[in-house]
Motif scaffolding. Structure first.
Motif, mmCIF file in Angstrom:
data_model
loop_
_atom_site.group_PDB
_atom_site.id
_atom_site.type_symbol
_atom_site.label_atom_id
_atom_site.label_comp_id
_atom_site.label_asym_id
_atom_site.label_seq_id
_atom_site.Cartn_x
_atom_site.Cartn_y
_atom_site.Cartn_z
ATOM 1 N N ASP A 194 0.859 -1.233 -0.260
ATOM 2 C CA ASP A 194 -0.127 -0.051 0.107
ATOM 3 C C ASP A 194 0.904 1.107 -0.060
ATOM 4 O O ASP A 194 1.613 1.416 0.997
ATOM 5 N N TYR A 195 0.917 2.027 -1.220
ATOM 6 C CA TYR A 195 1.930 3.083 -1.084
ATOM 7 C C TYR A 195 1.189 4.467 -0.790
ATOM 8 O O TYR A 195 1.574 5.474 -0.966
ATOM 9 N N ALA A 212 2.743 3.154 3.049
ATOM 10 C CA ALA A 212 4.150 3.670 3.332
ATOM 11 C C ALA A 212 4.260 5.180 3.152
ATOM 12 O O ALA A 212 5.105 6.026 3.792
ATOM 13 N N LEU A 213 3.621 5.908 2.269
ATOM 14 C CA LEU A 213 3.663 7.205 1.802
ATOM 15 C C LEU A 213 3.357 7.889 3.285
ATOM 16 O O LEU A 213 3.910 9.366 3.485
ATOM 17 N N GLY A 214 2.329 7.471 3.921
ATOM 18 C CA GLY A 214 1.958 8.187 5.197
ATOM 19 C C GLY A 214 3.081 8.348 6.031
ATOM 20 O O GLY A 214 3.324 9.232 6.754
ATOM 21 N N THR A 215 3.820 7.205 6.159
ATOM 22 C CA THR A 215 4.864 7.171 6.943
ATOM 23 C C THR A 215 6.189 8.156 6.538
ATOM 24 O O THR A 215 6.933 8.730 7.302
ATOM 25 N N LEU A 218 14.790 12.741 7.065
ATOM 26 C CA LEU A 218 14.742 13.079 5.780
ATOM 27 C C LEU A 218 15.164 12.075 4.737
ATOM 28 O O LEU A 218 14.539 11.737 3.625
ATOM 29 N N ASN A 219 16.126 11.454 4.892
ATOM 30 C CA ASN A 219 16.729 10.258 4.170
ATOM 31 C C ASN A 219 16.051 9.430 4.034
ATOM 32 O O ASN A 219 15.700 8.710 3.215
ATOM 33 N N LEU A 220 15.437 8.883 5.464
ATOM 34 C CA LEU A 220 14.522 7.909 5.462
ATOM 35 C C LEU A 220 13.139 7.980 4.547
ATOM 36 O O LEU A 220 12.723 7.231 3.867
ATOM 37 N N ILE A 277 11.594 5.743 1.404
ATOM 38 C CA ILE A 277 10.494 5.412 1.336
ATOM 39 C C ILE A 277 9.637 5.761 0.091
ATOM 40 O O ILE A 277 8.926 5.062 -0.533
ATOM 41 N N VAL A 278 9.757 6.921 -0.279
ATOM 42 C CA VAL A 278 8.983 7.604 -1.453
ATOM 43 C C VAL A 278 9.838 6.912 -2.726
ATOM 44 O O VAL A 278 8.898 6.554 -3.576
#
Length: 406
Positions: free
Chosen positions: A69-70, A76-79, A96-98, A102-103
């Motif tokens: 689920d993106y 994952a985009l919510g994270t 920011l790196n993480l 994820i993006v």
């Protein structure tokens, strides 16, 4: 109706003076009252510590390299969005790196999805990716995401609402223009979509409401699928004078036809006064009315927004934790009204809802008295939204409802 929300037994106002000590003592050291009596700076640091711990938990529970689920809503985009919010607060480069990592995974997962909005589609992936890349100073990646965004095609049968429709795509355009620069997505590009939305709304009207839209067989009013969300987005679009009047008159129609309680129907003709959520009911509509008051300078919209805020205070302490249909989202109504009016009472009310969550949410969820969300760590349904609220409480004048307020 009462089984949908906890009775709000918190005091209507509690100034941070020696009087509050007396109140706390009279309540036999009740932990919630003690929190409410804390000086704001002290409380905000507690909320910050809680939020950063929650953020780590959300990452641990939701990020596993493979993205099913993106979406920003439950995926994952919510994270990634939460990590970006944390980065904005702490300037921790690791967040920011993480977020960017994820993006990137969401980018791969969303390529052929066919969904085009910020909250539930590819536009959100590309838009957040571009903004994160800008903050990271990665021009190549920024260009990649902007190019991908501009290649998004809107299907002819796309609905008009925020979560899955044209309004949700336009919101992503506004997000990019705010964070990257004006005309990042050109006015002409947006105008074509605005024309489609206005035309469809006028065709669907039944003589009383200037703009109406149908989604899954119902004419919804709320932020997620209906009029409030569409009007909210249109107010950022540089409308023509006749379109401005249509938006104003649509909002006035909604105000005129609200329930006697001050709450709003979930859809046209629905007589059930049950829902006090961002997605359906007074909270999402309050945010749109507050924006209308700011954009148009109309006292009628300001008063209606404050009236809706009273509904949220009285019935918005929901038995759910999230921002879509939970206490976390409802707290943003008070932050919006505080930003608009400067009235400290609204900041106190936001603080009260946040304190209730900080003090009781985990216990109530574990006892089965509060719903933690079908996706319990997600941004819109779960504790990800609570985490976002806690971070926003640090700078309340800058707080914005995620993926709704700009």
């Amino acid at each position: 109706m009462g089984d949908r929300y906890f009775p709000n037994e918190m005091p209507g106002h509690m100034p941070e003076t020696t009087t509050t000590t007396t109140v706390a003592e009279r309540n036999n050291g009740d932990s919630l009252t003690k929190l409410l009596s804390l000086p704001y700076n002290t409380l905000s640091q507690r909320l910050k510590a809680s939020a950063l711990g929650l953020k780590d938990t959300v990452v641990r529970e939701t990020w596993g390299k493979r993205v099913k689920d993106y979406s920003l809503y439950t995926g994952a985009l919510g994270t990634a969005y939460l990590l970006f919010k944390a980065y904005q607060v702490t300037k921790n480069q690791n967040d920011l790196n993480l977020c960017s990592e994820i993006v990137k995974a969401c980018d791969s997962a969303s390529t052929d999805s066919g969904r085009v909005t910020f909250i539930c589609g590819r536009a959100g992936v590309c838009a957040l990716g571009a903004v994160a890349a800008k903050h990271a100073g990665d021009g190549r990646l920024l260009d990649h995401y902007l190019a991908q965004f501009k290649e998004i095609k809107l299907p002819s049968d796309l609905p008009y609402e925020l979560l899955y429709g044209r309004a949700g795509f336009l919101w992503a355009c506004s997000f990019l223009n705010k964070h990257i620069g004006k005309e990042t997505i050109s006015t002409s590009h947006k105008r074509a979509v605005v024309d489609e939305i206005i035309k469809a709304g006028r065709l669907a009207r039944k003589g009383r409401c200037p703009l109406l839209y149908e989604w899954h067989g119902k004419r919804y009013w709320g932020a997620a699928h209906g009029l409030a969300g569409i009007m909210h987005v249109l107010m950022d679009m540089g409308l023509k004078p006749d379109e401005v009047e249509d938006v104003k008159s649509t909002l006035r129609y909604m105000i005129k036809n609200r329930f006697s309680s001050g709450n709003y129907p979930s859809s046209e003709g629905n007589e059930s006064d049950r829902l006090v959520h961002w997605c359906h009911g007074a909270p999402g509509i309050a945010l749109t009315l507050a924006k209308a008051a700011e954009v148009f300078g109309d006292k009628e919209f300001l008063q209606a927004a404050m009236d809706a805020g009273e509904v949220v205070w009285n019935r918005g302490l929901l038995r759910r934790v999230g921002i879509c249909h939970g206490i976390s989202g409802n707290a943003y109504v008070f932050l919006s009204l505080y930003r608009l009016t400067g009235n400290a009472e609204y900041l106190y009310r936001a603080k009260a809802f946040a304190c209730f969550l900080h003090d009781r949410a985990h216990k109530l969820i574990s006892e089965g008295k509060m719903h933690g969300g079908d996706r319990p760590y997600s941004l819109f349904e779960g504790v990800g939204g609570m985490c976002c609220l806690f971070l926003d409480m640090l700078e309340p004048s800058e707080a914005r409802f995620p993926a709704y307020e700009l």
